[in-house]
Design an enzyme around this catalytic site. Sequence first.
Site, PDB file in Angstrom:
ATOM      1  N   ILE A 152      50.792  75.272  82.331  1.00 41.77           N
ATOM      2  CA  ILE A 152      50.964  74.700  83.667  1.00 41.77           C
ATOM      3  C   ILE A 152      49.795  73.771  83.985  1.00 41.77           C
ATOM      4  CG2 ILE A 152      49.812  76.541  84.974  1.00 41.77           C
ATOM      5  CD1 ILE A 152      53.066  74.736  85.978  1.00 41.77           C
ATOM      6  N   TYR A 153      48.623  74.037  83.437  1.00 45.76           N
ATOM      7  CA  TYR A 153      47.482  73.129  83.612  1.00 45.76           C
ATOM      8  C   TYR A 153      47.839  71.745  83.077  1.00 45.76           C
ATOM      9  CZ  TYR A 153      43.094  70.803  82.397  1.00 45.76           C
ATOM     10  OH  TYR A 153      42.093  69.881  82.249  1.00 45.76           O
ATOM     11  N   ALA A 154      48.319  71.689  81.838  1.00 40.16           N
ATOM     12  CA  ALA A 154      48.695  70.412  81.243  1.00 40.16           C
ATOM     13  C   ALA A 154      49.834  69.764  82.026  1.00 40.16           C
ATOM     14  CB  ALA A 154      49.096  70.612  79.782  1.00 40.16           C
ATOM     15  N   THR A 156      50.518  70.023  85.233  1.00 39.48           N
ATOM     16  CA  THR A 156      50.052  69.428  86.488  1.00 39.48           C
ATOM     17  C   THR A 156      49.308  68.130  86.240  1.00 39.48           C
ATOM     18  OG1 THR A 156      48.002  70.752  86.491  1.00 39.48           O
ATOM     19  CG2 THR A 156      49.898  71.657  87.685  1.00 39.48           C
ATOM     20  N   LYS A 157      48.574  68.063  85.148  1.00 41.15           N
ATOM     21  CA  LYS A 157      47.851  66.829  84.832  1.00 41.15           C
ATOM     22  C   LYS A 157      48.806  65.711  84.448  1.00 41.15           C
ATOM     23  CE  LYS A 157      43.479  67.597  85.517  1.00 41.15           C
ATOM     24  NZ  LYS A 157      42.709  66.751  86.445  1.00 41.15           N
TER      25      LYS A 157
END
Length: 337
Positions: A152-154, A156-157
């Site tokens: 989810i980090y990737a 969102t980016k």
Amino acid sequence: MTRVFITGTAGFIGFHLARLLLDEGITVHGYDGITDYYDVSLKKRRHQILLQKPGFSRTEAMLEDNDALSRAVDGFAPDIIVHLAAQAGVRYSLEAPRAYIDANITGTFNVMEAARRLEVSHLLMASTSSVYGANTQMPYAETDKADSPMTIYAATKKATEAMGHSYAHLWHLPTTMFRFFTVYGPWGRPDMALFKFVDAILEGRPIDIYNHGEMYRDFTYVDDLVHGIRLLMDVPPMRPDAPDDIPEWDSLSPVAPYRIVNIGNSDKVRLADFVDAIEAELGVSAKRNYMDMQKGDVPATWADARLLRELTGYAPRTDIRDGIAQFVRWFRDYYRK
């Protein structure tokens, strides 16, 4: 005199960029939420150092607080905005995904709205090599598809990249996204591998080495990274007159003043060799706990940095052994170890 508004100045990269700009005599306003994702005292110390320099002011508030952000940006009236603040960390995104939506999506939207309203000359925003996700062809180029994020980090980016493009197109807002590759160095984050390894080795604790050491990372020294950002500040993208004339290696949008740029060392280092270099610098052997690959991780990252060179004439160049030595020197001094 140029006025630069930087989000995330109490963070690792934002601190180094602000210090570089202040040393040039550029006026900087920092904005940071001082969250407790990691040691707050380390963040506060970074701000204390910046406050000792002429030309620095700061607001401590969350990106999601649009009223606070708007007051800070409007009051400072920047020429350029550099948006570095985010909820970072690949592994933490498995535990607290909502934090990434709040900070990285909502927070970034607020920053873009501020940039649009003030019509800044250049908006620069941080992305990550993690957006390349499941891609296996390396080195990663900005023109490669990045449609398979692994966390989810990737995700969102990647979303902020798309949001940035839409604002660049709709509002003629010159926007540069930069994708970072495994940044390390003095004043680094305690959740990052180098920090964790050095701390554990000096205290005689075992270190967890994922995929049995057969992982590769394009380690980028923080001074090289912020120097690249500094040079990109002076190269705002322009909407092309003839899209067919865009070189195949350039990520410039055919319909917007928008570009994505990798900032990496262009050299992949095996994780086991990285640990060897840390041991050599510390003069201490690590107790190695070899483990399988962790969920959401990728086996390798490796940057194609041609575009950065073409735009600025610069390429990161710090050798991993020299960078580790600089970090260890800072770590021993700061923590008296």
